[in-house]
Scaffold this active site. Structure first.
Site, PDB file in Angstrom:
ATOM      1  N   PRO A  24       0.626  -1.467   0.112  1.00  0.00           N
ATOM      2  CA  PRO A  24       0.005   0.042   0.066  1.00  0.00           C
ATOM      3  C   PRO A  24       0.795   1.081  -0.096  1.00  0.00           C
ATOM      4  O   PRO A  24       1.652   1.183   0.930  1.00  0.00           O
ATOM      5  CB  PRO A  24      -0.500  -0.280   1.714  1.00  0.00           C
ATOM      6  CG  PRO A  24      -1.561  -1.788   1.654  1.00  0.00           C
ATOM      7  CD  PRO A  24       0.894  -2.209   0.825  1.00  0.00           C
ATOM      8  N   GLU A  25       0.794   2.607  -0.435  1.00  0.00           N
ATOM      9  CA  GLU A  25       1.183   3.857  -0.962  1.00  0.00           C
ATOM     10  C   GLU A  25       0.701   4.267  -0.447  1.00  0.00           C
ATOM     11  O   GLU A  25      -0.408   4.053  -0.219  1.00  0.00           O
ATOM     12  CB  GLU A  25       1.504   3.795  -2.406  1.00  0.00           C
ATOM     13  CG  GLU A  25       2.925   2.883  -3.395  1.00  0.00           C
ATOM     14  CD  GLU A  25       4.057   3.069  -2.744  1.00  0.00           C
ATOM     15  OE1 GLU A  25       4.178   3.686  -1.790  1.00  0.00           O
ATOM     16  OE2 GLU A  25       4.671   1.923  -2.606  1.00  0.00           O
ATOM     17  N   HIS A  46      -5.646 -14.765   8.667  1.00  0.00           N
ATOM     18  CA  HIS A  46      -5.027 -13.923   8.997  1.00  0.00           C
ATOM     19  C   HIS A  46      -5.488 -12.279   9.447  1.00  0.00           C
ATOM     20  O   HIS A  46      -4.679 -11.582   9.230  1.00  0.00           O
ATOM     21  CB  HIS A  46      -4.073 -13.132   7.354  1.00  0.00           C
ATOM     22  CG  HIS A  46      -3.472 -13.945   7.367  1.00  0.00           C
ATOM     23  ND1 HIS A  46      -2.547 -14.840   7.348  1.00  0.00           N
ATOM     24  CD2 HIS A  46      -3.723 -15.586   6.021  1.00  0.00           C
ATOM     25  CE1 HIS A  46      -2.292 -15.754   6.891  1.00  0.00           C
ATOM     26  NE2 HIS A  46      -2.840 -16.212   5.922  1.00  0.00           N
ATOM     27  N   ARG A  86       1.568 -10.930   6.340  1.00  0.00           N
ATOM     28  CA  ARG A  86       2.691 -10.971   6.361  1.00  0.00           C
ATOM     29  C   ARG A  86       2.948 -10.142   7.585  1.00  0.00           C
ATOM     30  O   ARG A  86       5.095 -10.611   7.487  1.00  0.00           O
ATOM     31  CB  ARG A  86       3.616 -10.244   5.063  1.00  0.00           C
ATOM     32  CG  ARG A  86       3.155 -10.949   3.636  1.00  0.00           C
ATOM     33  CD  ARG A  86       4.220 -10.110   2.581  1.00  0.00           C
ATOM     34  NE  ARG A  86       5.692 -10.768   2.792  1.00  0.00           N
ATOM     35  CZ  ARG A  86       6.287  -9.901   1.773  1.00  0.00           C
ATOM     36  NH1 ARG A  86       6.191  -9.329   1.178  1.00  0.00           N
ATOM     37  NH2 ARG A  86       7.477  -9.920   2.393  1.00  0.00           N
ATOM     38  N   ARG A 145      22.840  19.041  -2.637  1.00  0.00           N
ATOM     39  CA  ARG A 145      22.975  18.002  -3.106  1.00  0.00           C
ATOM     40  C   ARG A 145      23.403  16.754  -3.796  1.00  0.00           C
ATOM     41  O   ARG A 145      22.784  17.318  -5.475  1.00  0.00           O
ATOM     42  CB  ARG A 145      21.438  17.345  -2.717  1.00  0.00           C
ATOM     43  CG  ARG A 145      21.226  17.767  -1.528  1.00  0.00           C
ATOM     44  CD  ARG A 145      19.506  16.868  -1.104  1.00  0.00           C
ATOM     45  NE  ARG A 145      19.824  17.029   0.727  1.00  0.00           N
ATOM     46  CZ  ARG A 145      19.018  16.368   1.575  1.00  0.00           C
ATOM     47  NH1 ARG A 145      19.019  15.178   1.236  1.00  0.00           N
ATOM     48  NH2 ARG A 145      18.430  17.335   2.249  1.00  0.00           N
TER      49      ARG A 145
END
Ligand SMILES: [Zn+2]
Length: 270
Positions: free
Chosen positions: A2-3, A91, A110, A151
């Site tokens: 998931p983002e 789960h 997981r 940078r």
């Protein structure tokens, strides 16, 4: 995994079912998630009314008068509001029993997800030191330009640094850099203010689009058959190594930057 768009989609989906509800009890079948579920969550949350649900980076904060539950979906976690009679799967690690007669169920094959506790007036260590939200107004080209001076790291690694800006995952970083015509290996400090203005706009656009489509990878939190947000055919570079660029026809290239596969068009991106 998931983002940000999936987490934001989850927040928007859960909010009407959680805000104003009271948590009447917890059923914790597996406390050993990425970190053990702390005793404070078990003792403080039951009996509390949910005042709001907020997203910070990829975390959800469920606010109550006693403090906030800090939830993370990890690699494979999901949160759904279900009838209390829904059979329990292997789960399904945690249920919050709500006064609506429903449950908030956390499912995570997981177990890289987490359920933690943030006391009133404190910032949880996991949230300390995070950069601004990409969809907020204080994230813009000027901000990126200022933070990038001096940078030498690549702009792709810079854009995925959570201390610079949160929640720009690999898919979205690759797609935004393509849309802004910036080569992902270019040194962050060598990019002009004008190009960063365009990049910030593209980051906001790709994330906003994914949110309206429900995120790329996570299925809708109530109807498991719904389509993910970004369809594969809508991606310009991500996962398209060797395929022709949709703008110029040049084969898309892949390199590894900061241990992440990075896709780009060697002709469109400079
Ligand atoms: Zn191209």
């Amino acid at each position: 995994m998931p983002e940000l768009p999936e987490v934001e989609t989850t927040r928007r989906g859960l909010a009407p079912h959680l805000i104003g509800r009271t948590v009447v009890g917890l059923d914790i079948r597996q406390p050993r998630l990425r970190w053990p579920i702390p005793r404070t969550l078990r003792t403080r949350l039951p009996g509390q009314r949910i005042d709001d649900i907020e997203r910070r980076a990829k975390y959800l904060l469920v606010h109550t008068k006693a403090g906030s539950a800090l939830l993370h979906l990890g690699m494979s976690g999901s949160l759904r509001v279900l009838p209390a009679t829904t059979p329990i799967g292997t789960h399904d690690h945690v249920d919050w029993r709500l006064d609506s007669g429903r449950i908030l169920r956390f499912t995570d094959p997981r177990r890289f997800g987490s359920q933690l506790w943030q006391p009133i007036g404190k910032v949880h260590p996991l949230l300390a030191g995070l950069g601004p939200e990409p969809l907020d107004d204080d994230f813009d080209g000027d901000y990126l330009w200022k933070r990038s001076r001096g940078r030498s790291a690549s702009v792709k690694v810079f854009l995925m640094d959570q201390a610079i800006v949160v929640g720009v995952g690999n898919i979205y970083a690759s797609e935004a850099l393509f849309a802004a015509a910036i080569h992902p290996k270019r040194a962050a400090g060598s990019i002009s203010r004008a190009r960063y203005a365009r990049l910030a706009d593209e980051v906001k656009r790709v994330l906003s689009y994914a949110i309206t489509r429900g995120g790329t990878t996570l299925r809708d939190f109530i109807s498991p058959d719904s389509e993910p947000g970004y369809f594969e055919q809508e991606l310009f570079v991500y996962g398209r190594e060797g395929q022709p660029c949709k703008v110029c026809g040049t084969p898309i290239k892949a390199v590894v930057l900061g241990q992440r596969s990075t896709y780009f068009c060697p002709r469109c991106q400079k």
